[in-house]
Design an enzyme around this catalytic site. Structure first.
Site, PDB file in Angstrom:
ATOM      1  N   ILE A 108       0.835  -1.204   0.000  1.00  0.00           N
ATOM      2  CA  ILE A 108       0.000   0.000   0.000  1.00  0.00           C
ATOM      3  C   ILE A 108       0.869   1.252   0.000  1.00  0.00           C
ATOM      4  O   ILE A 108       0.591   2.217  -0.720  1.00  0.00           O
ATOM      5  CB  ILE A 108      -0.982  -0.003   1.189  1.00  0.00           C
ATOM      6  CG1 ILE A 108      -1.988  -1.136   1.025  1.00  0.00           C
ATOM      7  CG2 ILE A 108      -1.713   1.334   1.303  1.00  0.00           C
ATOM      8  CD1 ILE A 108      -2.913  -1.342   2.209  1.00  0.00           C
ATOM      9  N   CYS A 109       1.959   1.236   0.777  1.00  0.00           N
ATOM     10  CA  CYS A 109       2.853   2.399   0.833  1.00  0.00           C
ATOM     11  C   CYS A 109       3.454   2.694  -0.539  1.00  0.00           C
ATOM     12  O   CYS A 109       3.505   3.847  -0.971  1.00  0.00           O
ATOM     13  CB  CYS A 109       3.975   2.169   1.848  1.00  0.00           C
ATOM     14  SG  CYS A 109       3.376   1.952   3.535  1.00  0.00           S
ATOM     15  N   THR A 110       3.885   1.659  -1.232  1.00  0.00           N
ATOM     16  CA  THR A 110       4.467   1.842  -2.560  1.00  0.00           C
ATOM     17  C   THR A 110       3.431   2.411  -3.519  1.00  0.00           C
ATOM     18  O   THR A 110       3.732   3.316  -4.311  1.00  0.00           O
ATOM     19  CB  THR A 110       5.037   0.515  -3.080  1.00  0.00           C
ATOM     20  OG1 THR A 110       6.076   0.090  -2.181  1.00  0.00           O
ATOM     21  CG2 THR A 110       5.612   0.657  -4.481  1.00  0.00           C
TER      22      THR A 110
ATOM     23  N   LEU B 259       2.843   6.257  -2.422  1.00  0.00           N
ATOM     24  CA  LEU B 259       3.960   7.138  -2.784  1.00  0.00           C
ATOM     25  C   LEU B 259       4.134   7.208  -4.299  1.00  0.00           C
ATOM     26  O   LEU B 259       4.518   8.251  -4.836  1.00  0.00           O
ATOM     27  CB  LEU B 259       5.246   6.694  -2.093  1.00  0.00           C
ATOM     28  CG  LEU B 259       5.237   6.785  -0.564  1.00  0.00           C
ATOM     29  CD1 LEU B 259       6.606   6.396   0.003  1.00  0.00           C
ATOM     30  CD2 LEU B 259       4.817   8.146  -0.069  1.00  0.00           C
TER      31      LEU B 259
END
Length: 159
Positions: A50-52, A55
């Site tokens: 999810i972070c990738t 961002l």
């Protein structure tokens, strides 16, 4: 339930100042960015799904931030070495800041540190040119942030 040490800065309050190392080991001091909007994006961990995605969405929509003259700062508890590898692998052109030691100290000051799991929550704080929080969102675990929130907040700040 996630235990938060404080609610962190709310809309209309000044954001707490901080200095953290970016992915190159260079200090980034929030106070030095006064005079322009700043988007402080806390994320749990580098290289996570999810972070990738989140961002990457910021990277791929950089014109939203450029149009407002805003500086994006992405912050996690990962080390500067991990942040550098992550930025290189994903082509991020904004600073990735290491809230590594003392572990999560800045995330705690913003009220987005998950004490149980030792990571930052998905918190975003958009600051105006004076360092005042104009937009704040903290999403529950596993829920990505909506880019439209950033767009609306930056449009309101820049007029």
């Amino acid at each position: 339930m996630t235990a938060l040490p404080s609610p962190g800065p709310q809309v209309g309050e000044s954001a707490p100042d901080f200095e953290l190392s970016n992915q190159f080991g260079e200090p980034v001091h929030l106070e030095s960015l006064r005079g322009r909007p700043v988007v402080v994006v806390f994320f749990p961990f580098a290289f996570s799904g999810i972070c990738t995605g989140e961002l990457g969405e910021l990277r791929d929509n950089r014109e939203i931030f450029a149009a407002a003259g805003a500086q994006v700062l992405a912050v996690s508890v990962d080390s500067k070495f991990t942040q550098r590898a992550y930025a290189q692998a994903e082509g991020y052109d904004f600073p990735l800041l290491a809230d590594f030691w003392p572990h999560g100290a800045v995330a705690r000051r913003f009220g987005v540190f998950d004490e149980r799991d030792g990571m930052a929550l998905r918190g975003t704080f958009i600051l105006d040119a004076d360092g005042v929080v104009r937009y704040r969102v903290v999403n529950p675990r596993g829920k990505a942030r909506d880019l439209d929130g950033y767009r609306s907040a930056l449009a309101a700040i820049s007029g």
